[in-house]
Design an enzyme around this catalytic site. Sequence first.
Site, PDB file in Angstrom:
ATOM      1  N   LYS A 363     -17.897  24.880 -23.225  1.00 43.10           N
ATOM      2  CA  LYS A 363     -18.336  24.692 -21.913  1.00 43.10           C
ATOM      3  C   LYS A 363     -18.403  26.027 -20.983  1.00 43.10           C
ATOM      4  O   LYS A 363     -19.211  26.534 -20.068  1.00 43.10           O
ATOM      5  CB  LYS A 363     -17.696  23.833 -20.906  1.00 43.10           C
ATOM      6  CG  LYS A 363     -18.049  22.334 -21.483  1.00 43.10           C
ATOM      7  CD  LYS A 363     -17.422  21.277 -20.549  1.00 43.10           C
ATOM      8  CE  LYS A 363     -18.158  19.964 -21.184  1.00 43.10           C
ATOM      9  NZ  LYS A 363     -19.692  19.958 -21.015  1.00 43.10           N
ATOM     10  N   ASN A 366     -21.266  28.101 -22.455  1.00 42.84           N
ATOM     11  CA  ASN A 366     -22.708  27.610 -22.021  1.00 42.84           C
ATOM     12  C   ASN A 366     -22.891  27.946 -20.332  1.00 42.84           C
ATOM     13  O   ASN A 366     -24.070  28.210 -19.932  1.00 42.84           O
ATOM     14  CB  ASN A 366     -22.451  25.964 -22.129  1.00 42.84           C
ATOM     15  CG  ASN A 366     -22.518  25.635 -23.436  1.00 42.84           C
ATOM     16  OD1 ASN A 366     -23.086  26.456 -24.327  1.00 42.84           O
ATOM     17  ND2 ASN A 366     -22.227  24.267 -23.706  1.00 42.84           N
ATOM     18  N   GLU A 463     -11.083  22.453 -21.050  1.00 44.24           N
ATOM     19  CA  GLU A 463     -10.938  22.585 -22.443  1.00 44.24           C
ATOM     20  C   GLU A 463     -10.067  23.438 -22.895  1.00 44.24           C
ATOM     21  O   GLU A 463     -10.046  23.839 -23.864  1.00 44.24           O
ATOM     22  CB  GLU A 463     -12.352  22.784 -23.175  1.00 44.24           C
ATOM     23  CG  GLU A 463     -13.382  21.518 -22.923  1.00 44.24           C
ATOM     24  CD  GLU A 463     -14.904  21.599 -23.411  1.00 44.24           C
ATOM     25  OE1 GLU A 463     -15.469  20.792 -23.936  1.00 44.24           O
ATOM     26  OE2 GLU A 463     -15.284  22.818 -23.497  1.00 44.24           O
ATOM     27  N   THR A 539     -21.789  13.276 -12.053  1.00 42.53           N
ATOM     28  CA  THR A 539     -23.185  13.301 -13.005  1.00 42.53           C
ATOM     29  C   THR A 539     -23.288  11.969 -13.598  1.00 42.53           C
ATOM     30  O   THR A 539     -22.260  11.451 -14.118  1.00 42.53           O
ATOM     31  CB  THR A 539     -23.278  14.311 -13.767  1.00 42.53           C
ATOM     32  OG1 THR A 539     -22.052  14.461 -14.795  1.00 42.53           O
ATOM     33  CG2 THR A 539     -23.428  15.844 -12.944  1.00 42.53           C
ATOM     34  N   ASP A 565     -31.807  15.570 -26.006  1.00 40.59           N
ATOM     35  CA  ASP A 565     -30.642  15.870 -26.311  1.00 40.59           C
ATOM     36  C   ASP A 565     -29.690  16.081 -25.070  1.00 40.59           C
ATOM     37  O   ASP A 565     -30.011  17.079 -24.288  1.00 40.59           O
ATOM     38  CB  ASP A 565     -30.339  17.281 -27.451  1.00 40.59           C
ATOM     39  CG  ASP A 565     -29.019  17.543 -27.509  1.00 40.59           C
ATOM     40  OD1 ASP A 565     -27.982  16.791 -27.496  1.00 40.59           O
ATOM     41  OD2 ASP A 565     -28.829  18.505 -28.317  1.00 40.59           O
ATOM     42  N   THR A 567     -26.633  16.943 -24.762  1.00 43.27           N
ATOM     43  CA  THR A 567     -25.675  17.801 -24.883  1.00 43.27           C
ATOM     44  C   THR A 567     -25.845  19.061 -24.065  1.00 43.27           C
ATOM     45  O   THR A 567     -26.887  19.798 -23.904  1.00 43.27           O
ATOM     46  CB  THR A 567     -25.617  18.546 -26.414  1.00 43.27           C
ATOM     47  OG1 THR A 567     -25.530  17.337 -27.392  1.00 43.27           O
ATOM     48  CG2 THR A 567     -24.106  19.473 -26.472  1.00 43.27           C
ATOM     49  N   ASP A 571     -23.518  21.400 -18.235  1.00 39.86           N
ATOM     50  CA  ASP A 571     -23.349  22.855 -18.149  1.00 39.86           C
ATOM     51  C   ASP A 571     -24.276  23.419 -17.470  1.00 39.86           C
ATOM     52  O   ASP A 571     -24.497  24.255 -16.419  1.00 39.86           O
ATOM     53  CB  ASP A 571     -23.080  23.493 -19.492  1.00 39.86           C
ATOM     54  CG  ASP A 571     -21.885  22.959 -20.209  1.00 39.86           C
ATOM     55  OD1 ASP A 571     -20.741  22.657 -19.510  1.00 39.86           O
ATOM     56  OD2 ASP A 571     -21.959  22.854 -21.429  1.00 39.86           O
ATOM     57  N   SER A 610     -31.783  25.379 -24.533  1.00 39.97           N
ATOM     58  CA  SER A 610     -32.536  24.546 -23.537  1.00 39.97           C
ATOM     59  C   SER A 610     -31.999  24.864 -21.895  1.00 39.97           C
ATOM     60  O   SER A 610     -32.492  24.405 -21.143  1.00 39.97           O
ATOM     61  CB  SER A 610     -31.639  23.245 -23.878  1.00 39.97           C
ATOM     62  OG  SER A 610     -30.378  23.056 -23.457  1.00 39.97           O
TER      63      SER A 610
END
Length: 633
Positions: A363, A366, A463, A539, A565, A567, A571, A610
């Site tokens: 994270k 990202n 994290e 979210t 996706d 994932t 972020d 992405s």
Amino acid sequence: MNIKDIANLAGVSVSTVSKIVNKKDQSISKETRERVLKIVHEYNYTPYSSSINKAASTGIIGVLINSTISADSMLNGIINEAQRKGYSPLILNSCGDLDQELKNMTSLITKQVDGIIWEPVNKESLKNRTHFNSLDIPVVLVGGEGQANSLELPYKLAAYFLTKQLIDKKHTKIACIVGEGQRRNAFIEGYKHALFDSNLKFQESMVLSSLDETINDFIIGGQTTGFISSHLYKSIELYNLAIQSGLKSPKDYSLLSIQNDYDSSLVTDQGTISTVTINNSNFGTYICNVLISSIAGADPIKPYEEQMVLDNTNTLGFPDEGGKPKILVVGSINMDTYLYSPQLPHNGATNFISSFTKHPGGKGFNQAVGTAKLGHRVRLIGCLGSDMESNSIFQDLEKNGVSTIGITRSSDTETGQAYIFVESSGDSMISVLPGANADLSPQKIEQQTGLFSDAKFCLIQTEIPVKTVEKACSIAKNEGLSIILKPSASKIISDTILKQIDYLIPNEDELLELCPQFSSIEQKADFLLSKGVKNVIVTLGKKGCYLKNAEVERFFPASEFAAVDSTGASDAFISALASYLLRGCSLVSAIQIATIAAGFSVSRDGVIHSLADRVTLESYIAKKDPKLLLSSH
């Protein structure tokens, strides 16, 4: 070099030298004779009155250099022009040695050269000019360190020109990078003169003779916004050092340099830096013509002129806004392995993988890349291992314009790993092996306190160790930063942390972990607000997101993108939220923009590829809802 000079060098009388030279030395010892003859030969001594015909022209010109011009095209310019004008150049090199220089001078005299181009070893050399003057040999001095009538390449003019180019682009914090050598003083003088003419103060600390990684701190800290450099190799060194911290020119700093016409190999290697070319070959031609004019007794020729024009403007731009707010990200860095299958794994069943890929992630990574792609200067504080994957991640950060100055390496732990299962519907689940992320300690954050000083937003995720999160929040709050916290992989967040958070952004599962005692999303948000959180943004995936603060409670629909996706969607959301709040958007508008950014993310595989860049995102918004961008700047 006369007989008295030879006698002094040999430590004997003039009569002794005379006897030896005229072979009337029967009474003189062998040792004395050999010593005197050695000096006579080294200094090319002959009785001048009998050997030199001052009226006759030999068609030879002497070129007495001191190493420095022998390696460039200036010497070629001298040689070519001399030969074109019917002269034969005789070239000798003093190699920085005063004794060798004097020997070379006497050698040229005995060859009865018509004139001499002379690059003195130093100022002390000039006292020996009397040897030339006594024989009326025309001399043209080159690079005589500011000596009267010495011809020099236009380094002073070039420095003035380069400095003015930056000043014209509104730079006021300009550093001067100089190498050693004859051009140093002239280059600094030109730099000073340009500053003086523009009412800017000269500071000795802005003259840099050596470079290391600390130069990036000068750029990041805003102490300098532009550089001029006396040598192209110095410019390339700075350019490469800046890249190591994710700094790019002209976005983060401007860089202008001299390049000489013999720097072609360096230009081929980089081909990027904005330069003004000094034509050494043309200058050599000019020097030769000055000497030939003097030999002929003609009127002096006009001073040398070099047109100052930038070869390109690749690294010339306006300064960063000076104090432009930056985004600081503190968080995890992983190598992500994506495992694609028709459905997510579940208990008691064997799950087959259709394909897999590996990309840098985490994270912290990202969000740093996400905000950088949206046009902000970003620093990332995190911890990598010392494995091969850490090098790949480091390169990806630099390629995406993220400053890596806050990245540390753990010598005995591998880089963090994440294993991400993605099913065909776009849903995903993640398992994380923290690795080096666990080594990002509060002490390491304390050591990076300076990176907080000129940022506006601090993006943090859980994290990393909770004590590290607490330390980062404490420093950020003390420095006046707005804190955005993503409570990932954490069941409990202390009240000490919560009361410092400006924007808490959990998803539904994370919200349940934080507030298991409440049933509704509204109750959970109220509880977090009571702990001191300023804004709670939940979210909700396909259902959009929910905002609650002291003034506003509102649901926002998801954007209309087909899910591939999910994932990294959070972020992308956080990156865009921070970016557009920083640009002055209202919270409501920033959330709407962030929702669209998240939509872009879920419509593509992976995370990094992405994450929408600013042009793509704003082009889409301009078509769908242009009013959203009106409040940004």
